[in-house]
Design an enzyme around this catalytic site. Sequence first.
Site, PDB file in Angstrom:
ATOM      1  N   GLU A  43       0.820  -1.189   0.000  1.00 47.86           N
ATOM      2  CA  GLU A  43       0.000   0.000   0.000  1.00 47.86           C
ATOM      3  C   GLU A  43       0.862   1.250   0.000  1.00 47.86           C
ATOM      4  OE1 GLU A  43      -4.195  -1.184   1.972  1.00 47.86           O
ATOM      5  OE2 GLU A  43      -2.617  -0.605   3.347  1.00 47.86           O
ATOM      6  N   CYS A  79       3.468   8.344   1.478  1.00 48.10           N
ATOM      7  CA  CYS A  79       4.053   7.332   2.368  1.00 48.10           C
ATOM      8  C   CYS A  79       4.293   6.064   1.550  1.00 48.10           C
ATOM      9  CB  CYS A  79       3.061   7.089   3.512  1.00 48.10           C
ATOM     10  SG  CYS A  79       3.593   5.826   4.668  1.00 48.10           S
ATOM     11  N   CYS A 116       7.021  -7.440   6.497  1.00 51.09           N
ATOM     12  CA  CYS A 116       8.231  -6.979   7.186  1.00 51.09           C
ATOM     13  C   CYS A 116       8.838  -8.170   7.908  1.00 51.09           C
ATOM     14  CB  CYS A 116       7.881  -5.873   8.184  1.00 51.09           C
ATOM     15  SG  CYS A 116       9.333  -5.193   9.027  1.00 51.09           S
ATOM     16  N   CYS A 161       7.557  -6.163  15.355  1.00 50.31           N
ATOM     17  CA  CYS A 161       7.283  -5.232  16.448  1.00 50.31           C
ATOM     18  C   CYS A 161       5.906  -5.565  17.029  1.00 50.31           C
ATOM     19  CB  CYS A 161       7.350  -3.795  15.956  1.00 50.31           C
ATOM     20  SG  CYS A 161       9.001  -3.399  15.345  1.00 50.31           S
ATOM     21  N   CYS A 209       2.677  -3.728  15.767  1.00 56.33           N
ATOM     22  CA  CYS A 209       2.556  -3.386  14.338  1.00 56.33           C
ATOM     23  C   CYS A 209       1.864  -4.488  13.548  1.00 56.33           C
ATOM     24  CB  CYS A 209       3.942  -3.119  13.760  1.00 56.33           C
ATOM     25  SG  CYS A 209       3.905  -2.828  11.976  1.00 56.33           S
ATOM     26  N   CYS A 255      -0.155   4.564  10.769  1.00 57.85           N
ATOM     27  CA  CYS A 255       0.684   3.706   9.927  1.00 57.85           C
ATOM     28  C   CYS A 255       0.963   2.386  10.647  1.00 57.85           C
ATOM     29  CB  CYS A 255       2.024   4.369   9.656  1.00 57.85           C
ATOM     30  SG  CYS A 255       2.175   5.019   8.016  1.00 57.85           S
TER      31      CYS A 255
HETATM   32  N1  SAH Z   1       9.668  -0.229   9.480  1.00 55.60           N
HETATM   33  C1  SAH Z   1       9.928   1.134   9.640  1.00 55.60           C
HETATM   34  C2  SAH Z   1       9.008   2.047   8.849  1.00 55.60           C
HETATM   35  C3  SAH Z   1       7.539   1.681   8.768  1.00 55.60           C
HETATM   36  S1  SAH Z   1       6.515   1.803  10.180  1.00 55.60           S
HETATM   37  C4  SAH Z   1       9.896   1.507  11.092  1.00 55.60           C
HETATM   38  O1  SAH Z   1       9.475   0.703  11.897  1.00 55.60           O
HETATM   39  O2  SAH Z   1      10.356   2.601  11.400  1.00 55.60           O
HETATM   40  C5  SAH Z   1       6.152   3.545  10.366  1.00 55.60           C
HETATM   41  C6  SAH Z   1       5.885   3.931  11.830  1.00 55.60           C
HETATM   42  O3  SAH Z   1       4.605   3.469  12.304  1.00 55.60           O
HETATM   43  C7  SAH Z   1       6.922   3.342  12.768  1.00 55.60           C
HETATM   44  O4  SAH Z   1       7.354   4.296  13.702  1.00 55.60           O
HETATM   45  C8  SAH Z   1       6.127   2.265  13.453  1.00 55.60           C
HETATM   46  O5  SAH Z   1       6.696   1.896  14.661  1.00 55.60           O
HETATM   47  C9  SAH Z   1       4.765   2.904  13.586  1.00 55.60           C
HETATM   48  N2  SAH Z   1       3.696   1.955  13.854  1.00 55.60           N
HETATM   49  C10 SAH Z   1       3.643   0.643  13.548  1.00 55.60           C
HETATM   50  N3  SAH Z   1       2.475   0.099  13.970  1.00 55.60           N
HETATM   51  C11 SAH Z   1       1.773   1.081  14.556  1.00 55.60           C
HETATM   52  C12 SAH Z   1       0.486   1.149  15.171  1.00 55.60           C
HETATM   53  N4  SAH Z   1      -0.306   0.082  15.226  1.00 55.60           N
HETATM   54  N5  SAH Z   1       0.088   2.328  15.653  1.00 55.60           N
HETATM   55  C13 SAH Z   1       0.866   3.422  15.551  1.00 55.60           C
HETATM   56  N6  SAH Z   1       2.079   3.427  14.958  1.00 55.60           N
HETATM   57  C14 SAH Z   1       2.537   2.278  14.484  1.00 55.60           C
HETATM   58 FE1  SF4 Z   2       8.440  -3.751  10.551  1.00 58.72          FE
HETATM   59 FE2  SF4 Z   2       6.248  -2.736  11.629  1.00 58.72          FE
HETATM   60 FE3  SF4 Z   2       8.447  -3.001  13.092  1.00 58.72          FE
HETATM   61 FE4  SF4 Z   2       8.381  -1.138  11.145  1.00 58.72          FE
HETATM   62  S1  SF4 Z   2       7.101  -1.179  12.989  1.00 58.72           S
HETATM   63  S2  SF4 Z   2      10.037  -2.591  11.596  1.00 58.72           S
HETATM   64  S3  SF4 Z   2       7.094  -2.199   9.615  1.00 58.72           S
HETATM   65  S4  SF4 Z   2       7.241  -4.685  12.189  1.00 58.72           S
END
Ligand code: SAH
Ligand code: SF4
Length: 402
Positions: free
Chosen positions: A121, A134, A141, A145, A148, A377
Amino acid sequence: MTLAAAAALEKTAQESYVELAKPSLIGLSRAELMQRLEGIGVPASQRKMRAQQLWHWIYVRGVTQFADMTSISKELRGQLAEHFTVDRPEVVAEQISADGTRKWLLRLPSGLAGERAHEVECVYIPETDRGTLCLSSQVGCTLNCAFCHTGTQKLVRNLTAGEIVGQVMVAKDRLGDWPLALDAEKKDGSNRLVTNIVMMGMGEPLYNFDAVRDALLVVSDNEGIGLSRRRITLSTSGVVPNIVRAGEEIGVMLAISLHAVRDELRDVLVPLNRKYPLKDVLQACRDYPGASNARRITFEYVMLKGVNDSLDDAKLLVKLLKGIPAKINLIPFNPWPGSAYQCSDWDQIERFSEYIFNAGYSSPVRTPRGRDILAACGQLKSETEKLSAREREALRAMALTD
Ligand code: SAH
Ligand code: SF4
């Protein structure tokens, strides 16, 4: 770390997929374009000039077929069309919200029969003074995390540079954001629609370093799309060995997904922390080339109720960032089905924000309303559903405005 623990930490990105019989020229560097021209027999004396022409037609004019490249001889146009395309990723779905936010679901070649389609996306967030795109860097991924949604997706593959640049092309096509399509293109480009890029969609960009670098160099090239590197932000969960490289080889703005200020907690929220702990991530930030008060590093901090949102956390955050030119982006947690966390209460987000603001940091939380204003995001997953109001707020929160 045992092997089993390491495997749990990182899924393996599938690097191989079948290249299209007729590849797209989108995303190639000038040198690569010249190689392709050599491959179809264009004489050495012409290659540089032809590559320049292609570059102009592709990245300034946004044409989608060779036939429209009228400054190139008819014969060569025919030859090019025989071997290549200037295709973008296929748009499977487009959602446009009332406030102009747009989300595209893009299908990429998978090449393997019977396999689930590879989809990513890409989101466009218009604001009064800018338009932020974005971009995704991977399907899924490899990291997991805890908060996420993207990390729960099993299928993972790196995008090619072409597929990353392709997202920009799709956005500009759909928005009508090619100079000649704008009513009166201003010299300084101030009426452009896509003015900023954030690598904050699906995937960990620093685990797909080469493709992300090559793509961002194409997008920031002055004779093409021409987005300033100061308007491009790369977000990483902390792949330490590639952070300084990103500054040296790409030169874009850096954002760090910090989310916790103690290793015990960050180990759980961002498991990559077990490999690259806070101390190393912060050192890489201190070493980041070009960081200054005018070019601050953004620290993203997702607000998780009762987990990382206390005033003690805020105090420690301020202490940790001492000496680093930083701004802090508080992201209200955006829940998803099955997620184990809740978003912090709005009052608490405000208290947290106020503390770091009083300590001298800009700390935007771009969410005007109370409890239901959660966030953003990281929610991106290859699914087609309408953007909810909450998602829109969340995406705007991610747009990194000062
Ligand atoms: N993988 C990279 C970039 C993509 S995620 C990273 O982790 O930095 C973009 C941002 O959204 C990151 O800061 C991530 O931690 C945050 N994010 C992921 N899941 C989320 C959620 N459910 N609610 C709010 N922010 C979230
Ligand atoms: Fe991957 Fe989501 Fe962690 Fe970013 S926040 S590194 S997209 S698992």
